[in-house]
Design a protein around this motif. Sequence first.
Motif, PDB file in Angstrom:
ATOM      1  N   LEU A   1       0.826  -1.207   0.000  1.00  0.00           N
ATOM      2  CA  LEU A   1       0.000   0.000   0.000  1.00  0.00           C
ATOM      3  C   LEU A   1       0.857   1.252   0.000  1.00  0.00           C
ATOM      4  CD1 LEU A   1      -2.690  -1.029   2.628  1.00  0.00           C
ATOM      5  CD2 LEU A   1      -2.997  -0.825   0.178  1.00  0.00           C
TER       6      LEU A   1
ATOM      7  N   PRO B   1       0.607   4.246  -8.114  1.00  0.00           N
ATOM      8  CA  PRO B   1      -0.789   4.161  -7.663  1.00  0.00           C
ATOM      9  C   PRO B   1      -1.486   2.881  -8.114  1.00  0.00           C
ATOM     10  CG  PRO B   1      -0.345   6.305  -8.639  1.00  0.00           C
ATOM     11  CD  PRO B   1       0.862   5.467  -8.889  1.00  0.00           C
ATOM     12  N   ALA B   2      -1.086   2.360  -9.276  1.00  0.00           N
ATOM     13  CA  ALA B   2      -1.733   1.136  -9.769  1.00  0.00           C
ATOM     14  C   ALA B   2      -1.419  -0.034  -8.849  1.00  0.00           C
ATOM     15  CB  ALA B   2      -1.300   0.840 -11.193  1.00  0.00           C
TER      16      ALA B   2
ATOM     17  N   VAL C   1      -0.920   0.304  -5.677  1.00  0.00           N
ATOM     18  CA  VAL C   1      -1.720   0.573  -4.476  1.00  0.00           C
ATOM     19  C   VAL C   1      -3.153   0.080  -4.666  1.00  0.00           C
ATOM     20  CG1 VAL C   1      -2.600   2.377  -2.963  1.00  0.00           C
ATOM     21  CG2 VAL C   1      -0.294   2.556  -3.888  1.00  0.00           C
ATOM     22  N   LEU C   2      -3.740   0.434  -5.810  1.00  0.00           N
ATOM     23  CA  LEU C   2      -5.134   0.021  -6.018  1.00  0.00           C
ATOM     24  C   LEU C   2      -5.250  -1.494  -6.155  1.00  0.00           C
ATOM     25  CD1 LEU C   2      -8.033   0.937  -6.276  1.00  0.00           C
ATOM     26  CD2 LEU C   2      -7.704   1.241  -8.705  1.00  0.00           C
TER      27      LEU C   2
END
Lengths: 438, 732
Positions: free
Chosen positions: B257, B262-263, B265-266
């Motif tokens: 996380l 960001p990808a 993270v998601l």
Amino acid sequence: MASSIHFLDIKGKPLLSRDYKGDIPSSALEKFPLLIIEQEQSNNGVPILNDQGINYIYILHNNIYILALTKKNENVFSIMIYLSNLIKVLTNYFKNLEEESIRDNFVVIYELLDETMDFGIAQITDPKILKEYITQESHKLELLTSSNNNEMKQPPNALTNAISWRSEGIFYKKNEAFLDVVESINMTVNHNGQILMSEILGKIKIKSQLSGMPDLRLGLNEKFLNSAKESGNNASGRSGIELEDIKFHQCVRLSKFENEKIITFIPPDGEFDLMSYRILSPPLKPLFVINYKFQNHSNTRLEIFLKVRLNFKQKLTCQNLEIFIPVPDDIDSPKFQTVKGNLKYLPESSCIRWKFKSCNGGKEYAMLCELLLPSTLDAKNLEIFKKKPIKFSFNIPYFTTSGLQVKYLRINEPKLNYQSYPWVRYITQSGDHFEYRV
Amino acid sequence: MTSLEKRLKKIFGAPRKGETFELRSGLVSQYADERKDSIKRVIAAMTVGKDVSSLFPDVLKNISTHDLEQKKLVYLYLMNYAKTNPELCILAVNTFVQDTEDPNPLVRALAIRTMGCIRVDKIVDYMEIPLNRTLTDDNPYVRKTAAICVAKLFDLNKEICLENGFLDILLKLVDDSNPMVVANAISALLEIQSSNTNDFLGGKFLKIDDKILKKLLMTLNECTEWGRITILTALSEFTSTSSEDASHIIDRVTPQLQHENPAVVLASIKTILKHFENLQSKAQTEAILKKLSAPLISLLSTPPEIQYVALRNIRIILEKYPNLLSRELRVFFVKYNDPAYLKLEKIEILVRLSNDANAALLLSELKEYSMEIDTDFVKRSVRAIGQVAIKLQKSSKLAVDILYDLLTTRTSYVINEGIIVLQNILRRYPEAFVTTIIPIIADLSIDDLDEPESISSYVWIVGQYCKSIPHLDLKLQQIISNYYDIDPAIQLAILSCIVKINLVKPSKDSQQYLQTILNLSTQQVEDADVRDKSYIYWRMLSANDSELSKSIILKKLPILNSTIEKIPTTLLNELIDELSTLSSVYHEPSEMFIEADAKAKSKNYILDTKENSKIEDLQRMAKNEIVNNAVKAENLLDFDDDDEYEGFDDANSSSNTNHTGNNNNNGVSSNVDVLDELNDLFAGLSSGPTVATNNNNNNNNNNINNNNTINFNNAGGNDTTKKTNEDLLSLF
């Protein structure tokens, strides 16, 4: 992920394409210009659309559409991130990604498209590694050496290693590491001077000039890290700071941080962002207190008055302070009065820029501006002007708003065992949104 | 010198030879650099969309070279034009096969990568040997490229791929020592599985057992950002069986996380949410949920396009876990230079995050938005104020005050939207704000409004609160002035309104208007719904029982609980599994927008997934309703039957006025939607009873016929024409 990647100009005319899967007819691309117009009208310009089973996913950058097409229910978030990383890679290669540079560098772009993505699956988007084996001057180098096959470029080991961000055999005479702690403040203040929204976006940037495979350990002040620890479990940090979503460069051992709160890493060579963090609603006072008035003399003449007080400690110096004061479009012969700073009218962005080289905290400055309104003034122009916020841009060196401090940076290279020198700088600057509503 | 001469010729030479000719002569030039230059120009021409496929043989001649860049260019050309010259492609095969043995791994990888991209049937036959060789190459860069080539081959020719056992090799690569190879092997397997059923693959697909799970979790920490996404995707598609397994996976995924991509993270959030369901300890789940909020917020420090996708995903997650981000309201405040689509999506999130604690802050922000310039944004903001007022009783007063302020500024689109919002507020709080709202309505003329939905709302309020409205007759006169020409939705609203007024506060004028409207509707208006409705009213009124009519028309409406659109439960569960995909952006299951997926699932199934929840809900509601009415139904009078029907119709018609022309919009409560459909359902259900009571109805009709006069609430009879009566009869 994506079936094909395209670069198109602002009118939707293709500049360069790479088709990875061949499952999408070329007519799909021809429709794109129409589809974006439609999307703008009926769907507020949402950058993802579906037409006859084909999904268009795009980012607009410097008046260029970077578009991915797919027929499947793909991971669209990854595709978007890939596109934005691709922009970063290309910008890194050509400084500016625009129509001109795409035309001039098509060979390298094709190479990069092939290397960053294969059969629609993203491979690597780290410009540092890519630059090691895909270079713009490649043909010059190879002309000299083409007789000697052994000297041809090899894929860097780093590409497939667990440490994919650093090559072996780096050497510097003087081993140094420069740390920059940069905090950008975003703040929205309403017309009563109350803070509506504020956040600090912090970054620790490192420029490493270190030989071999050094293992680094970064120590931050306890107070700062504790607040990070608590934000995960307990709602509000007791120190009043709420450190949120710390993000690390891929070189940082995430599980080590998760369990022991220790930041250890083998850095990439050169410049990179080690970590970023966000502090939401920090207990800040507004950095500037403003008094803004304007008077409209029967829609022909406008007087704008602005007084700004720098609401921070006197010993701090604010550099390159720029205040952007909005004015209506197409105004005429502005006249300025002020004691300090330089005022200039910027017609393209319809605002007045009030610029200070440097100024100290606690001071107060005022300015008065008189201007003529265009004779063809319409109400909407005036209405837009009234809604525009005053924007600030500045930086304050030697200061972090969050109280973050670097305690130490231990550098350990097991084989070479050299002496090294870490340097640390702090700076606080304005973010993209430092706005005062009026 | 000769080269210079040639160049001079190129510049001054006769243009009639054409560009293609020039390129061709360049391609076969005796000078290496000139050939390379020509290849570049060919590629440049290809890039701008010119057809240079006729140069295929000449370009092909340049394929065997040690210049890596030239090789890349020729390969690029081949990939683009292979389809135009499938026969000639075979000539290139030899070079490909040789290149896969080249000492330089870059060349080996390039060869196998390109070979897979030449989508010509013939070339498939030659792929076996080089692919086998590169899949077991010493260099991981070559292996990772070959792994993907298996997916390419599979796409071209499934049989050959299976026969040669490439899938087995791919499955073995999952255990490779190099993380990048593992990641690509999994990517390839996922790619193959996504378009084929397991039966077809003969059991050769990625089965995550304990060993592979361990491998995946280990690789997760070692590979590149994109590899991590692949592995996380595989993990999110895997169903953990035990609570320990799930908790183990979550523990290992949680550090991701904090990844900068960001990808990643998601994808981590998606994986955690998937395995989260299997956890047993409540304390643990709470702790994990808390950890998700900051990473979710971090998805928003991206360019607007990406933020949009993030917001659509956050909306799904919020729908499932409403309290996740309740403290983070400010992050979603609209920025001045956000694009329109982002602004609107942010408001969606804001209204969902509203609670008693943050309502004052949110409302003042929404008020600020309502004074912006962009019309759609302002409308949405006004609507949002209404949504907050309806969601939070404690803040409703503040919200209504803000609306009052806004409406008195009198910008036409604010008023249009505001009226709709006011109607909804009255539906939620029928008494509380009458004194604030009615003066607004009283001040407003129907001519100030120009959207059908707003006018319907206005008419509804006038009808519902007719007692409190001053100069009612004058208002009525304005309302009906254009009756014949207006939108059917408004006509329906006016019908209900005028009937209501005549029951509650009849006057001479209003009766006159009623008669005019009924005549117009039954004789001239073309819309079937309007005609039917007016016949029904007419017949009911002619029953001459004002108490009964009142109990039908003035029936208390169900209270609106929320005007914030909700995702139906079944769809929501599906979308949670689809986080970060296109589905998560469209908020639709994939078979709704992808042909192949739709074909794959049988028609029944589509019905199931799409309508299931709605239909289930409806059936449940319908059942309750039937049970509740069972007692009444037992001793049905002929009119009771109508009574019920009418009752529904009224509820329905008012909800119609509520959201005509706005069916896909957010202002509509699901509640109302359900009622709407319930009515449809009942229309179907009640066909039986209608037939059964037909006789009674007929009798009743005969009575009317005999009287030949229709009385309106005992207040002055009005003669009707015979034609009307016949029409009326034909209805039953």
